[in-house]
Design an enzyme around this catalytic site. Sequence first.
Site, PDB file in Angstrom:
ATOM      1  N   TYR A   1      -8.753   8.122  11.037  1.00 54.98           N
ATOM      2  CA  TYR A   1      -8.208   8.520  12.344  1.00 54.98           C
ATOM      3  C   TYR A   1      -9.071   9.563  13.056  1.00 54.98           C
ATOM      4  O   TYR A   1      -8.661  10.140  14.064  1.00 54.98           O
ATOM      5  CB  TYR A   1      -6.768   9.046  12.170  1.00 54.98           C
TER       6      TYR A   1
ATOM      7  N   TYR B   1       0.827  -1.198   0.000  1.00 52.94           N
ATOM      8  CA  TYR B   1       0.000   0.000   0.000  1.00 52.94           C
ATOM      9  C   TYR B   1       0.863   1.251   0.000  1.00 52.94           C
ATOM     10  O   TYR B   1       2.034   1.247   0.396  1.00 52.94           O
ATOM     11  CB  TYR B   1      -0.930   0.014   1.215  1.00 52.94           C
TER      12      TYR B   1
ATOM     13  N   PHE C   1      -5.641   5.489  -0.002  1.00 56.45           N
ATOM     14  CA  PHE C   1      -4.694   4.379   0.045  1.00 56.45           C
ATOM     15  C   PHE C   1      -4.745   3.625  -1.284  1.00 56.45           C
ATOM     16  O   PHE C   1      -5.811   3.177  -1.716  1.00 56.45           O
ATOM     17  CB  PHE C   1      -5.030   3.407   1.185  1.00 56.45           C
TER      18      PHE C   1
ATOM     19  N   PHE D   1       2.277   9.776   3.265  1.00 58.37           N
ATOM     20  CA  PHE D   1       2.654   9.642   4.665  1.00 58.37           C
ATOM     21  C   PHE D   1       3.122   8.232   5.024  1.00 58.37           C
ATOM     22  O   PHE D   1       3.655   8.013   6.105  1.00 58.37           O
ATOM     23  CB  PHE D   1       1.513  10.070   5.603  1.00 58.37           C
ATOM     24  N   ASP D   2       2.935   7.276   4.135  1.00 57.96           N
ATOM     25  CA  ASP D   2       3.380   5.914   4.456  1.00 57.96           C
ATOM     26  C   ASP D   2       3.359   5.069   3.191  1.00 57.96           C
ATOM     27  O   ASP D   2       2.537   5.298   2.286  1.00 57.96           O
ATOM     28  CB  ASP D   2       2.464   5.292   5.512  1.00 57.96           C
TER      29      ASP D   2
ATOM     30  N   ILE E   1      -7.303   0.519  10.370  1.00 59.31           N
ATOM     31  CA  ILE E   1      -8.427   1.462  10.380  1.00 59.31           C
ATOM     32  C   ILE E   1      -9.659   0.799   9.761  1.00 59.31           C
ATOM     33  O   ILE E   1      -9.551  -0.122   8.953  1.00 59.31           O
ATOM     34  CB  ILE E   1      -8.073   2.767   9.644  1.00 59.31           C
TER      35      ILE E   1
END
Length: 568
Positions: free
Chosen positions: A120, A64, A137, A74-75, A94
């Site tokens: 979040y 991902y 994502f 961010f990731d 999540i």
Amino acid sequence: MDEDFDIPVADEMNDEFMDDIEAPVTLKVGEEKEIGNQGLKKKLLKEGEGWDTPESGDEVEVHYTGTLLDGTQFDSSRDRGTPFKFTLGQGQVIKGWDLGIKTMKKGENALFTIPADLAYGEAGSPPTIPPSATLQFDVQLLSWVSVKDICKDGGIFKKIVKEGEKWENPKDLDEVLVNYEVQLEDGTVVAKSDGVEFKVEDGHFCPALAKAVKTMKKGEKVILTVKPEYGFGEKGKPEGSIPANATLQITLELLSWKVVTNVTDDKKVIKKILKEGEGYERPNEGAVVQVKLIGKLQDGTVFIKKGHDDSEPFEFKADEEQVIDGLDKAVMTMKKGEVALLTIAPEYAFGSTDSKQELAVVPPNSSVTYEIELVSFVKDKESWDMTTTQEKIEAAGKKKEEGNAFFKAGKYLKAVKRYEKAAKFIEYDTNFEEDEKKQAKALKITCNLNNAACQLKLKDYKQAEKLCTKVLELESTNVKALYRRAQAYINVADLDLAEIDVKKALEIDPNNKDVKHEYKLLKEKIKEYNKKDAKFYGNMFAKMTKPSSNKAAGTKEAEEPMSIDSKA
């Protein structure tokens, strides 16, 4: 990138979302849809394989990349070069992931747009994810390992580590061959066994094994997480070093199994398949079968051996009483090349008298076993296999004669099969010549009448009534059909209808002794019923103040129906 985002975890799990989405969600590449009703969107980037999608409890592996709506990344597991694994539907990620990934197929790539409520929330995850942030994502579902709660109570979880073959699962009567290893939670091996065979309904080692194998396919290998209630409970197994209330991890492999079935409803003929046969075809009634067989008594004494030691296979016609009933019934459930072990109770074997066989005498009331191989068979012709109308008429006549022979021997179920098959041969006569139509009509009448006589003997009065009605549709003045239908009506207490049929039969044939006798019995029965009704209504109010006891009057059995027809 901060390590906080190696696993996109939700603060808490909210189960109310989990049944919100039906999988799979059908999309074309490039198409985007909202899935569920919480604002989650999915855009398909690449098609996946097959039809299966993961379910809650499965262990999934994904790649991902996570970004904010402005494109800020961010990731990314891709950047780390390591796929991310987690258990679906358990709140480890999540909510948007738990909901979205269960709509994906293996190999599929999709872009999920996840609102803050499914990510979040209002707090975000500072400093990287702002408050109330909608996230995107890009997810690829690499694979998953199926994990099932097989008892639906959390007692046994099954994780498949090697897929099995085909679709079948063992049943209670089957005998399974397994390997297994049992460990405690700390990894201590407390039991291990290879090549263990047991009957499923009898179980082995602990209750979990029998429950698990019933969900497995041939060759499947699984890891079971077994709670104490399906292991050894509060007592444990001291002699096996299993403590009280122990959770077990069992590696179980289903190597193979022998299918065991009840050939007869009363469970007195049992078949265990030792070797699978070929294809799907099985012998029908009247098929010529060739078999190899060895018959044994319970003490192992061989009383018959055919088709072995270079001898020719034993040949017989199925369902023609050329062999014992249990063997007849079992061979019609077999495929070509199948090898089976039959266990046959005395009622379907040689009964209550001794029987001299080829190699030994079978004592009275003996259960016997046969190891049998169906070498080959030629099915008896069905109506659709016949090319000429005359062939169908001749075949119907032959089956009728067979039915008559069984009727006279008191074997009514076998007779019924013959009459039914005879009627099917000539059921559709649109292509028949006029002379052939007359022959077919006469045969239909005879077969249905004789079948009705059998049904009266078997006390299936509804079926007898239907068969007589079929005859009367072909020939409205058929006295035997009226007579037998009247008997059927009497036995189900439709006395008014019975009276109509008897009176009509007497109009057609006033001197028929059987019908006259039946009418006399019918009038007595009507009189008897009228008396009962009068007594019931006369005492209706008395019963409210004074208890009474009336035994129902006995009913006479129906007289013998007219003899079966042998003509036509």
